[in-house]
Design a protein around this motif. Structure first.
Motif, mmCIF file in Angstrom:
data_model
loop_
_atom_site.group_PDB
_atom_site.id
_atom_site.type_symbol
_atom_site.label_atom_id
_atom_site.label_comp_id
_atom_site.label_asym_id
_atom_site.label_seq_id
_atom_site.Cartn_x
_atom_site.Cartn_y
_atom_site.Cartn_z
ATOM 1 N N VAL A 1 0.834 -1.210 0.000
ATOM 2 C CA VAL A 1 0.000 0.000 0.000
ATOM 3 C C VAL A 1 0.866 1.256 0.000
ATOM 4 O O VAL A 1 0.614 2.219 -0.733
ATOM 5 N N SER A 2 1.896 1.265 0.829
ATOM 6 C CA SER A 2 2.726 2.462 0.999
ATOM 7 C C SER A 2 3.709 2.680 -0.141
ATOM 8 O O SER A 2 4.280 3.769 -0.267
ATOM 9 N N GLY A 3 3.908 1.657 -0.977
ATOM 10 C CA GLY A 3 4.920 1.770 -2.031
ATOM 11 C C GLY A 3 6.305 1.390 -1.562
ATOM 12 O O GLY A 3 7.267 1.502 -2.320
ATOM 13 N N GLU A 4 6.416 0.911 -0.325
ATOM 14 C CA GLU A 4 7.710 0.404 0.134
ATOM 15 C C GLU A 4 8.128 -0.805 -0.698
ATOM 16 O O GLU A 4 9.307 -0.995 -0.995
ATOM 17 N N LEU A 5 7.134 -1.622 -1.058
ATOM 18 C CA LEU A 5 7.362 -2.765 -1.936
ATOM 19 C C LEU A 5 6.633 -2.545 -3.255
ATOM 20 O O LEU A 5 5.522 -2.002 -3.274
ATOM 21 N N LEU A 6 7.243 -2.982 -4.351
ATOM 22 C CA LEU A 6 6.587 -3.009 -5.661
ATOM 23 C C LEU A 6 6.405 -4.472 -6.045
ATOM 24 O O LEU A 6 7.314 -5.284 -5.846
ATOM 25 N N GLY A 7 5.223 -4.794 -6.572
ATOM 26 C CA GLY A 7 4.942 -6.177 -6.926
ATOM 27 C C GLY A 7 4.634 -6.357 -8.396
ATOM 28 O O GLY A 7 4.400 -5.399 -9.141
ATOM 29 N N CYS A 8 4.632 -7.623 -8.829
ATOM 30 C CA CYS A 8 4.230 -7.970 -10.189
ATOM 31 C C CYS A 8 3.448 -9.280 -10.149
ATOM 32 O O CYS A 8 3.389 -9.955 -9.121
ATOM 33 N N PHE A 9 2.865 -9.641 -11.286
ATOM 34 C CA PHE A 9 1.921 -10.751 -11.387
ATOM 35 C C PHE A 9 2.376 -11.665 -12.507
ATOM 36 O O PHE A 9 2.459 -11.236 -13.668
ATOM 37 N N GLY A 10 2.698 -12.909 -12.200
ATOM 38 C CA GLY A 10 3.236 -13.818 -13.200
ATOM 39 C C GLY A 10 2.239 -14.858 -13.650
ATOM 40 O O GLY A 10 2.035 -15.864 -12.957
#
Length: 407
Positions: free
Chosen positions: A143-152
């Motif tokens: 939520v905070s943007g501390e982590l960025l994710g992706c979808f495989g």
């Protein structure tokens, strides 16, 4: 508007014009929105005017993904706005989510991709199908943007047919062993985590959270794109990756799990595409009034008025479609075919509007002075990803006839 010379690094580019965008509302759709909806839209619109539109042409020209935008999206609540507040989310409804996507894609489709992947394809499956421990561990940081994710999900040999996926994992006692590859993955080169869909030993699809730094996990970047150039795209490669057992999403297996995530992402696209269409329409309307040929503004010519009238008609239809779909999403009644209809219709309309707007601008329309060519190139990807234009047509055909045409 003036186009400045572009330095090597897109992050240094700032266009010297005022972004005075106001969205068209021919059927007074704003009357259907709450005060909260209008406030949310206004805040995101202001953010886009300050943080995206002054720089986007330079980012796109230089194929530059502005990593600093991730934290900024987190600060304004663009990541997972429908996630409950207990996990750091906004606890907002789906119309709010749609308006956020509309405003961000008015700035750029690649920027919207960054946000919608994070919210719909990474945070949603962790929230819906993850354990309580996984929700608490990952969601607040996403939520905070501390982590960025992706979808495989998409693979080199399996795009429209995800059921044929070759990525596999096996139970090795104290961990899972993951092997395979994913392709055309937004956010991949910069992602801290990936929600990866793979088949278990029984051939059932399940989701795993794979973290950057796990041995055997790499994310090569995709180069040479002529579309979504301000978004980072790459592959996910798994070579005997040891995934802790607590990283398996326990709540659901089968293809229905990733498909439900795609429904939410496609819903966001249906709103986002309207933002891109609005940007092109407004640019064309203003240009037609200012541009003089044969001694009068080109807006006075019938064919230009025809183009503008048709653009406004399609935008208005799409606005109403999105509002009704948003209400059904909030009520838990929206079906996959209904979402497919909106995604397909609205992206096709936006792409047509971008092309017509480019024609109104003549030669100027191919330059970075105006946004149409960038939107056109972006929308060529948007019309293909998360279900191609034709696959969405066949999803509707199946709903109408009861006969599945793509198997």
């Amino acid at each position: 508007m003036s186009n400045q010379s572009t330095p090597q690094h897109g992050s240094d580019v700032k266009r010297s014009f005022s972004d005075d965008f106001e969205s068209p509302d021919f059927y007074q759709v704003d009357d259907l929105l709450s005060e909260e909806h209008l406030l949310i839209r206004a805040s995101i619109r202001d953010f886009v005017k300050k943080e995206i539109t002054p720089f986007i042409e330079g980012w796109a020209e230089n194929n530059h993904f502005p990593e600093e935008i991730v934290k900024k999206f987190g600060e304004i609540g663009a990541f997972g706005p429908t996630i409950p507040e207990e996990y750091g989310g906004g606890g907002l409804d789906y119309i709010s989510y749609g308006l956020i996507m509309q405003e961000i894609e008015r700035g750029d489709s690649g920027m919207r991709s960054t946000a919608s992947v994070q919210g719909s394809l990474v945070m949603y499956p962790i929230y819906a199908y993850g354990s309580e421990e996984q929700r608490k561990k990952y969601l607040p940081r996403l939520v905070s943007g501390e982590l960025l994710g992706c979808f495989g999900l998409t693979e080199p040999n399996h795009g429209s047919n995800p059921g044929g996926m070759e990525t596999r994992f096996t139970d090795e006692g104290d961990h899972y062993l993951l092997n395979g590859a994913k392709m055309w993955i937004s956010n991949a080169p910069k992602a801290d985590i990936a929600v990866v869909w793979a088949k278990n030993e029984k051939g059932r699809v399940q989701g795993l959270i794979v973290e950057r730094g796990m041995e055997g996990f790499s994310t090569p970047e995709t180069h040479g794109k002529w579309s979504l150039r301000a978004s980072c795209t790459g592959e996910l490669v798994f070579s005997d990756v040891k995934v802790p057992k607590e990283n398996l999403l326990p709540g659901k297996d089968g293809l229905g799990a990733p498909m439900s995530c795609l429904d939410r992402a496609r819903y966001g696209i249906s709103w986002g595409a309207v933002g891109a269409a609005m940007d092109c329409y407004e640019a064309a309307r203003k240009y037609a009034i200012e541009r003089v040929q044969f001694g009068k503004p080109i807006a006075s010519f019938q064919l230009i008025q025809k183009k503008l009238a048709e653009m406004l008609t399609e935008i208005t239809k799409a606005q109403l479609l999105n509002w009704k779909l948003g209400k059904m999403m909030d009520e838990g009644k929206a079906t996959t075919p209904q979402i497919s209809l909106a995604k397909r219709n609205n992206v096709e309309a936006a792409l047509s509007i971008a092309r017509e707007a480019r024609q109104i601008h003549g030669g100027m329309g191919i330059t970075g002075e105006y946004p149409m060519m960038r939107h056109m190139m972006n929308l060529e990807s948007v019309i293909t990803y998360e279900g191609t234009h034709d696959i969405h047509l066949l999803i509707l055909g199946n709903e109408i006839t009861g006969i599945q045409a793509f198997k």
